[in-house]
Structures are given as structure tokens and as C-alpha cells.
Design a protein around this motif. Structure first.
Motif, PDB file in Angstrom:
ATOM      1  N   ILE A  42       0.834  -1.200   0.000  1.00 25.47           N
ATOM      2  CA  ILE A  42       0.000   0.000   0.000  1.00 25.47           C
ATOM      3  C   ILE A  42       0.872   1.255   0.000  1.00 25.47           C
ATOM      4  O   ILE A  42       0.638   2.190  -0.786  1.00 25.47           O
ATOM      5  CB  ILE A  42      -0.969  -0.019   1.200  1.00 25.47           C
ATOM      6  CG1 ILE A  42      -1.988  -1.144   1.044  1.00 25.47           C
ATOM      7  CG2 ILE A  42      -1.677   1.323   1.339  1.00 25.47           C
ATOM      8  CD1 ILE A  42      -2.816  -1.402   2.284  1.00 25.47           C
ATOM      9  N   GLY A  50       2.536   1.708  -3.356  1.00 25.44           N
ATOM     10  CA  GLY A  50       1.574   2.199  -4.344  1.00 25.44           C
ATOM     11  C   GLY A  50       1.330   3.690  -4.222  1.00 25.44           C
ATOM     12  O   GLY A  50       1.306   4.421  -5.222  1.00 25.44           O
ATOM     13  N   PRO A  75      -2.168   2.135  -8.643  1.00 20.23           N
ATOM     14  CA  PRO A  75      -3.461   1.637  -8.114  1.00 20.23           C
ATOM     15  C   PRO A  75      -3.512   0.117  -7.976  1.00 20.23           C
ATOM     16  O   PRO A  75      -4.126  -0.397  -7.040  1.00 20.23           O
ATOM     17  CB  PRO A  75      -4.484   2.115  -9.149  1.00 20.23           C
ATOM     18  CG  PRO A  75      -3.846   3.265  -9.820  1.00 20.23           C
ATOM     19  CD  PRO A  75      -2.371   2.967  -9.830  1.00 20.23           C
ATOM     20  N   ILE A  76      -2.849  -0.604  -8.883  1.00 21.19           N
ATOM     21  CA  ILE A  76      -2.821  -2.068  -8.771  1.00 21.19           C
ATOM     22  C   ILE A  76      -2.087  -2.483  -7.497  1.00 21.19           C
ATOM     23  O   ILE A  76      -2.518  -3.397  -6.784  1.00 21.19           O
ATOM     24  CB  ILE A  76      -2.179  -2.702 -10.024  1.00 21.19           C
ATOM     25  CG1 ILE A  76      -3.127  -2.572 -11.215  1.00 21.19           C
ATOM     26  CG2 ILE A  76      -1.817  -4.165  -9.778  1.00 21.19           C
ATOM     27  CD1 ILE A  76      -2.543  -3.023 -12.530  1.00 21.19           C
ATOM     28  N   PHE A 127      -4.379  -4.155  -0.219  1.00 16.69           N
ATOM     29  CA  PHE A 127      -5.605  -4.391   0.545  1.00 16.69           C
ATOM     30  C   PHE A 127      -6.031  -5.859   0.482  1.00 16.69           C
ATOM     31  O   PHE A 127      -6.536  -6.407   1.469  1.00 16.69           O
ATOM     32  CB  PHE A 127      -6.732  -3.479   0.059  1.00 16.69           C
ATOM     33  CG  PHE A 127      -6.579  -2.058   0.529  1.00 16.69           C
ATOM     34  CD1 PHE A 127      -6.570  -1.749   1.881  1.00 16.69           C
ATOM     35  CD2 PHE A 127      -6.439  -1.021  -0.375  1.00 16.69           C
ATOM     36  CE1 PHE A 127      -6.425  -0.453   2.326  1.00 16.69           C
ATOM     37  CE2 PHE A 127      -6.289   0.285   0.051  1.00 16.69           C
ATOM     38  CZ  PHE A 127      -6.287   0.568   1.404  1.00 16.69           C
ATOM     39  N   VAL A 128      -5.820  -6.509  -0.647  1.00 15.62           N
ATOM     40  CA  VAL A 128      -6.130  -7.941  -0.750  1.00 15.62           C
ATOM     41  C   VAL A 128      -5.220  -8.733   0.191  1.00 15.62           C
ATOM     42  O   VAL A 128      -5.674  -9.657   0.878  1.00 15.62           O
ATOM     43  CB  VAL A 128      -5.994  -8.429  -2.207  1.00 15.62           C
ATOM     44  CG1 VAL A 128      -6.045  -9.941  -2.283  1.00 15.62           C
ATOM     45  CG2 VAL A 128      -7.077  -7.814  -3.078  1.00 15.62           C
ATOM     46  N   VAL A 132      -1.792  -0.716  -4.722  1.00 15.87           N
ATOM     47  CA  VAL A 132      -2.620  -0.372  -3.555  1.00 15.87           C
ATOM     48  C   VAL A 132      -3.722  -1.411  -3.369  1.00 15.87           C
ATOM     49  O   VAL A 132      -3.955  -1.902  -2.251  1.00 15.87           O
ATOM     50  CB  VAL A 132      -3.208   1.049  -3.691  1.00 15.87           C
ATOM     51  CG1 VAL A 132      -4.220   1.324  -2.611  1.00 15.87           C
ATOM     52  CG2 VAL A 132      -2.094   2.085  -3.652  1.00 15.87           C
ATOM     53  N   LEU A 133      -4.398  -1.782  -4.443  1.00 12.68           N
ATOM     54  CA  LEU A 133      -5.454  -2.803  -4.340  1.00 12.68           C
ATOM     55  C   LEU A 133      -4.875  -4.155  -3.920  1.00 12.68           C
ATOM     56  O   LEU A 133      -5.485  -4.865  -3.107  1.00 12.68           O
ATOM     57  CB  LEU A 133      -6.200  -2.923  -5.663  1.00 12.68           C
ATOM     58  CG  LEU A 133      -7.114  -1.752  -6.009  1.00 12.68           C
ATOM     59  CD1 LEU A 133      -7.703  -1.934  -7.394  1.00 12.68           C
ATOM     60  CD2 LEU A 133      -8.211  -1.604  -4.981  1.00 12.68           C
ATOM     61  N   ALA A 134      -3.705  -4.508  -4.458  1.00 14.62           N
ATOM     62  CA  ALA A 134      -3.066  -5.766  -4.060  1.00 14.62           C
ATOM     63  C   ALA A 134      -2.718  -5.730  -2.574  1.00 14.62           C
ATOM     64  O   ALA A 134      -2.846  -6.744  -1.879  1.00 14.62           O
ATOM     65  CB  ALA A 134      -1.817  -6.009  -4.896  1.00 14.62           C
TER      66      ALA A 134
END
Length: 95
Positions: free
Chosen positions: A43, A46, A75-76, A82-83, A78-80
């Protein structure tokens, strides 16, 4: 007298069983915390990659803010991240 001794032993066993049941178990283990730190690193990386691309002069337009790093990669990540955080929450430790 023998009857009271047996009752005292039974009570001691019950108390010992109750104390074992009342022991607090930590919900997360060491692996969970390591995975949380990995997710936080994703995060933070990102958001760091999103920085930049602007211009110090407001009258000058800079095309750099629309490159792959700012629009797609950051953004990828950051989303990764959170996953990975969700995985860290649901990760079951081995006993």
C-alpha cells in the motif's frame, strides 16, 4: 472421609478444566503480522508511486502524470495491498 477426598479431587479436576478453557488465545500469530506488514508495504509503495507528475508552474501541463506508473501500476499495488491485508486477517495459523 474417603468420600470427601474423592469429591475434592473431582472439584480440583473441574477447576483445572475450567482454567484451561478460560486461557486467552491470541487471534493472530506471527505469520499474520508478517503478512500484514507485507500488505502495508504494498500500500505504501503504491501511494509513493502515485506521487509526482505535476508541475511547479500551474500554466505548464506535464504529460508525465498520465504515464503507466501513475495510472496503472500504483493503483494495482494499492489494491493488491488491501487484498493481502484481507488474506492476513483470514490466515489460520498452524497449531
Amino acid at each position: 472421609m474417603h468420600k470427601f477426598y474423592i469429591m475434592a479431587q473431582d472439584n480440583n479436576k473441574k477447576i483445572a478444566a475450567e482454567t484451561e478453557e478460560n486461557k486467552q488465545v491470541m487471534p493472530f500469530g506471527k505469520q499474520n503480522y508478517i503478512i500484514v506488514l507485507i500488505g502495508l508495504a504494498f500500500i505504501i509503495l503504491g501511494f509513493v508511486l502515485m506521487i509526482g507528475g505535476g508541475s511547479s508552474d500551474p500554466d505548464v501541463f506535464n504529460e508525465k502524470m498520465f504515464d503507466f506508473q501513475h495510472i496503472t501500476l500504483a493503483p494495482i499495488l494499492v489494491l493488491a495491498g488491501f487484498v493481502v491485508e484481507i488474506v492476513a486477517i483470514f490466515w489460520k495459523r498452524n497449531k
